[in-house]
Design a protein around this motif. Structure first.
Motif, PDB file in Angstrom:
ATOM      1  N   LYS A  79      -5.702  -0.657  53.152  1.00 12.84           N
ATOM      2  CA  LYS A  79      -6.518  -1.855  53.312  1.00 12.84           C
ATOM      3  C   LYS A  79      -7.281  -1.720  54.624  1.00 12.84           C
ATOM      4  CE  LYS A  79      -3.111  -4.940  52.955  1.00 12.84           C
ATOM      5  NZ  LYS A  79      -2.404  -6.209  52.745  1.00 12.84           N
ATOM      6  N   PRO A  80      -8.363  -2.424  54.780  1.00  7.78           N
ATOM      7  CA  PRO A  80      -8.878  -3.462  53.894  1.00  7.78           C
ATOM      8  C   PRO A  80      -9.671  -2.879  52.728  1.00  7.78           C
ATOM      9  CG  PRO A  80     -10.298  -3.288  55.812  1.00  7.78           C
ATOM     10  CD  PRO A  80      -9.153  -2.313  56.019  1.00  7.78           C
ATOM     11  N   LEU A  81      -9.627  -3.577  51.630  1.00 11.49           N
ATOM     12  CA  LEU A  81     -10.439  -3.204  50.478  1.00 11.49           C
ATOM     13  C   LEU A  81     -11.808  -3.843  50.645  1.00 11.49           C
ATOM     14  CD1 LEU A  81      -7.930  -3.713  47.543  1.00 11.49           C
ATOM     15  CD2 LEU A  81      -8.347  -1.683  48.904  1.00 11.49           C
ATOM     16  N   LEU A  82     -12.836  -3.087  50.324  1.00 12.23           N
ATOM     17  CA  LEU A  82     -14.184  -3.616  50.468  1.00 12.23           C
ATOM     18  C   LEU A  82     -14.714  -4.204  49.169  1.00 12.23           C
ATOM     19  CD1 LEU A  82     -15.665  -0.782  52.695  1.00 12.23           C
ATOM     20  CD2 LEU A  82     -14.633  -2.955  53.409  1.00 12.23           C
ATOM     21  N   HIS A  83     -14.084  -3.825  48.059  1.00  9.04           N
ATOM     22  CA  HIS A  83     -14.549  -4.314  46.758  1.00  9.04           C
ATOM     23  C   HIS A  83     -13.383  -4.310  45.778  1.00  9.04           C
ATOM     24  CE1 HIS A  83     -16.926  -4.571  43.067  1.00  9.04           C
ATOM     25  NE2 HIS A  83     -17.832  -5.129  43.846  1.00  9.04           N
ATOM     26  N   ALA A  84     -13.440  -5.206  44.825  1.00  7.52           N
ATOM     27  CA  ALA A  84     -12.369  -5.330  43.830  1.00  7.52           C
ATOM     28  C   ALA A  84     -12.181  -4.050  43.021  1.00  7.52           C
ATOM     29  CB  ALA A  84     -12.663  -6.501  42.895  1.00  7.52           C
ATOM     30  N   THR A  85     -13.231  -3.282  42.846  1.00  7.54           N
ATOM     31  CA  THR A  85     -13.109  -2.066  42.045  1.00  7.54           C
ATOM     32  C   THR A  85     -12.168  -1.040  42.693  1.00  7.54           C
ATOM     33  OG1 THR A  85     -15.116  -1.165  43.055  1.00  7.54           O
ATOM     34  CG2 THR A  85     -15.354  -2.308  40.931  1.00  7.54           C
ATOM     35  N   GLU A  86     -11.972  -1.124  44.012  1.00  6.82           N
ATOM     36  CA  GLU A  86     -11.041  -0.207  44.681  1.00  6.82           C
ATOM     37  C   GLU A  86      -9.622  -0.433  44.175  1.00  6.82           C
ATOM     38  OE1 GLU A  86     -11.778   0.578  49.070  1.00  6.82           O
ATOM     39  OE2 GLU A  86     -12.907  -1.277  48.726  1.00  6.82           O
ATOM     40  N   LEU A  87      -9.248  -1.679  43.984  1.00  4.57           N
ATOM     41  CA  LEU A  87      -7.912  -1.992  43.476  1.00  4.57           C
ATOM     42  C   LEU A  87      -7.778  -1.508  42.037  1.00  4.57           C
ATOM     43  CD1 LEU A  87      -5.151  -3.307  43.754  1.00  4.57           C
ATOM     44  CD2 LEU A  87      -6.211  -5.491  43.128  1.00  4.57           C
ATOM     45  N   ARG A  88      -8.788  -1.753  41.234  1.00  2.00           N
ATOM     46  CA  ARG A  88      -8.737  -1.311  39.832  1.00  2.00           C
ATOM     47  C   ARG A  88      -8.665   0.212  39.745  1.00  2.00           C
ATOM     48  NH1 ARG A  88     -13.404  -1.178  36.560  1.00  2.00           N
ATOM     49  NH2 ARG A  88     -14.204  -2.833  37.894  1.00  2.00           N
ATOM     50  N   ALA A  89      -9.444   0.907  40.570  1.00  2.00           N
ATOM     51  CA  ALA A  89      -9.409   2.373  40.570  1.00  2.00           C
ATOM     52  C   ALA A  89      -8.013   2.876  40.955  1.00  2.00           C
ATOM     53  CB  ALA A  89     -10.458   2.920  41.532  1.00  2.00           C
ATOM     54  N   ALA A  90      -7.393   2.222  41.925  1.00  2.00           N
ATOM     55  CA  ALA A  90      -6.039   2.616  42.330  1.00  2.00           C
ATOM     56  C   ALA A  90      -5.050   2.383  41.185  1.00  2.00           C
ATOM     57  CB  ALA A  90      -5.612   1.837  43.570  1.00  2.00           C
ATOM     58  N   MET A  91      -5.215   1.280  40.460  1.00  2.00           N
ATOM     59  CA  MET A  91      -4.332   0.988  39.327  1.00  2.00           C
ATOM     60  C   MET A  91      -4.503   2.026  38.227  1.00  2.00           C
ATOM     61  SD  MET A  91      -2.716  -1.785  39.885  1.00  2.00           S
ATOM     62  CE  MET A  91      -2.818  -2.891  41.231  1.00  2.00           C
ATOM     63  N   GLU A  92      -5.745   2.331  37.900  1.00  4.82           N
ATOM     64  CA  GLU A  92      -6.006   3.300  36.836  1.00  4.82           C
ATOM     65  C   GLU A  92      -5.486   4.676  37.214  1.00  4.82           C
ATOM     66  OE1 GLU A  92     -10.204   2.682  36.259  1.00  4.82           O
ATOM     67  OE2 GLU A  92      -9.836   0.852  35.101  1.00  4.82           O
ATOM     68  N   PHE A  93      -5.641   5.040  38.480  1.00  9.52           N
ATOM     69  CA  PHE A  93      -5.107   6.320  38.947  1.00  9.52           C
ATOM     70  C   PHE A  93      -3.584   6.321  38.833  1.00  9.52           C
ATOM     71  CE2 PHE A  93      -3.362   8.994  42.336  1.00  9.52           C
ATOM     72  CZ  PHE A  93      -3.905  10.215  41.964  1.00  9.52           C
ATOM     73  N   ALA A  94      -2.953   5.229  39.248  1.00  9.20           N
ATOM     74  CA  ALA A  94      -1.491   5.132  39.193  1.00  9.20           C
ATOM     75  C   ALA A  94      -0.980   5.250  37.763  1.00  9.20           C
ATOM     76  CB  ALA A  94      -1.034   3.815  39.821  1.00  9.20           C
ATOM     77  N   VAL A  95      -1.680   4.643  36.823  1.00  5.55           N
ATOM     78  CA  VAL A  95      -1.283   4.728  35.410  1.00  5.55           C
ATOM     79  C   VAL A  95      -1.412   6.163  34.914  1.00  5.55           C
ATOM     80  CG1 VAL A  95      -1.901   4.015  33.064  1.00  5.55           C
ATOM     81  CG2 VAL A  95      -1.741   2.314  34.887  1.00  5.55           C
ATOM     82  N   ARG A  96      -2.508   6.846  35.279  1.00  2.03           N
ATOM     83  CA  ARG A  96      -2.682   8.245  34.864  1.00  2.03           C
ATOM     84  C   ARG A  96      -1.595   9.134  35.451  1.00  2.03           C
ATOM     85  NH1 ARG A  96      -8.133   7.191  35.829  1.00  2.03           N
ATOM     86  NH2 ARG A  96      -8.112   8.383  37.743  1.00  2.03           N
ATOM     87  N   VAL A  97      -1.267   8.909  36.711  1.00  2.00           N
ATOM     88  CA  VAL A  97      -0.203   9.690  37.365  1.00  2.00           C
ATOM     89  C   VAL A  97       1.106   9.474  36.626  1.00  2.00           C
ATOM     90  CG1 VAL A  97       1.224   9.856  39.453  1.00  2.00           C
ATOM     91  CG2 VAL A  97      -1.264   9.831  39.639  1.00  2.00           C
ATOM     92  N   ARG A  98       1.420   8.238  36.312  1.00  2.34           N
ATOM     93  CA  ARG A  98       2.679   7.924  35.623  1.00  2.34           C
ATOM     94  C   ARG A  98       2.724   8.593  34.256  1.00  2.34           C
ATOM     95  NH1 ARG A  98       7.599   5.999  37.096  1.00  2.34           N
ATOM     96  NH2 ARG A  98       8.527   4.822  35.432  1.00  2.34           N
ATOM     97  N   LYS A  99       1.639   8.523  33.495  1.00  2.00           N
ATOM     98  CA  LYS A  99       1.602   9.164  32.173  1.00  2.00           C
ATOM     99  C   LYS A  99       1.795  10.666  32.304  1.00  2.00           C
ATOM    100  CE  LYS A  99      -1.139   5.752  29.730  1.00  2.00           C
ATOM    101  NZ  LYS A  99      -2.424   5.449  29.100  1.00  2.00           N
ATOM    102  N   HIS A 100       1.194  11.263  33.312  1.00  2.00           N
ATOM    103  CA  HIS A 100       1.341  12.702  33.537  1.00  2.00           C
ATOM    104  C   HIS A 100       2.799  13.045  33.883  1.00  2.00           C
ATOM    105  CE1 HIS A 100       0.320  16.785  34.638  1.00  2.00           C
ATOM    106  NE2 HIS A 100       0.915  16.598  35.791  1.00  2.00           N
ATOM    107  N   GLN A 101       3.431  12.207  34.705  1.00  2.00           N
ATOM    108  CA  GLN A 101       4.818  12.439  35.096  1.00  2.00           C
ATOM    109  C   GLN A 101       5.754  12.358  33.887  1.00  2.00           C
ATOM    110  OE1 GLN A 101       5.313   9.387  38.027  1.00  2.00           O
ATOM    111  NE2 GLN A 101       4.684  10.708  39.725  1.00  2.00           N
TER     112      GLN A 101
END
Length: 126
Positions: free
Chosen positions: A102-124
């Motif tokens: 943080k700080p986040l400058l835009h809401a899309t940063e949070l969404r991008a982090a969520m989508e990345f986290a989901v992809r990482v989890r699926k890969h794991q």
């Protein structure tokens, strides 16, 4: 999208981003105070937990092993502010948490982090 997010974050701007942006993109979001996090986690079984480093430290102090229990079911995304210091985020990263600075400058940063986290989890899991 059927992704459930449990947020134990007290940052009002981050919560606003989550509810406006992530909610608009089909994410289901539940918020809980840190002391309610484990109960909410066991009842709701989220895919992602978003928590601040400060709240995670408090949770681990009151419920040792809480992080391991959460990580057995969910991706844990820890938000770290500049005043947290370098050691704080390194500790959580070594334990397998995803880190969002943080700080986040835009809401899309949070969404991008969520989508990345989901992809990482699926890969794991594959």
């Amino acid at each position: 999208m059927d992704v459930r997010i449990l947020m134990t974050e007290s940052d009002w701007q981050l919560l606003d981003y989550a509810h406006r942006d992530l909610g608009a993109h089909g994410y289901e979001i539940v918020t809980a105070r840190p002391e309610e996090a484990m109960l909410a986690h066991s009842r709701w079984q989220p895919d992602i937990v978003v928590t601040s480093a400060k709240d995670l430290e408090a949770l681990e102090a009151t419920a040792p092993g809480a992080l391991d229990e959460m990580m057995g079911r969910s991706v844990v995304l820890v938000t770290v502010s500049p005043e947290s210091g370098e050691d704080s985020w390194r500790q959580w990263a070594k334990q397998g948490c995803e880190i969002l600075f943080k700080p986040l400058l835009h809401a899309t940063e949070l969404r991008a982090a969520m989508e990345f986290a989901v992809r990482v989890r699926k890969h794991q899991l594959s």
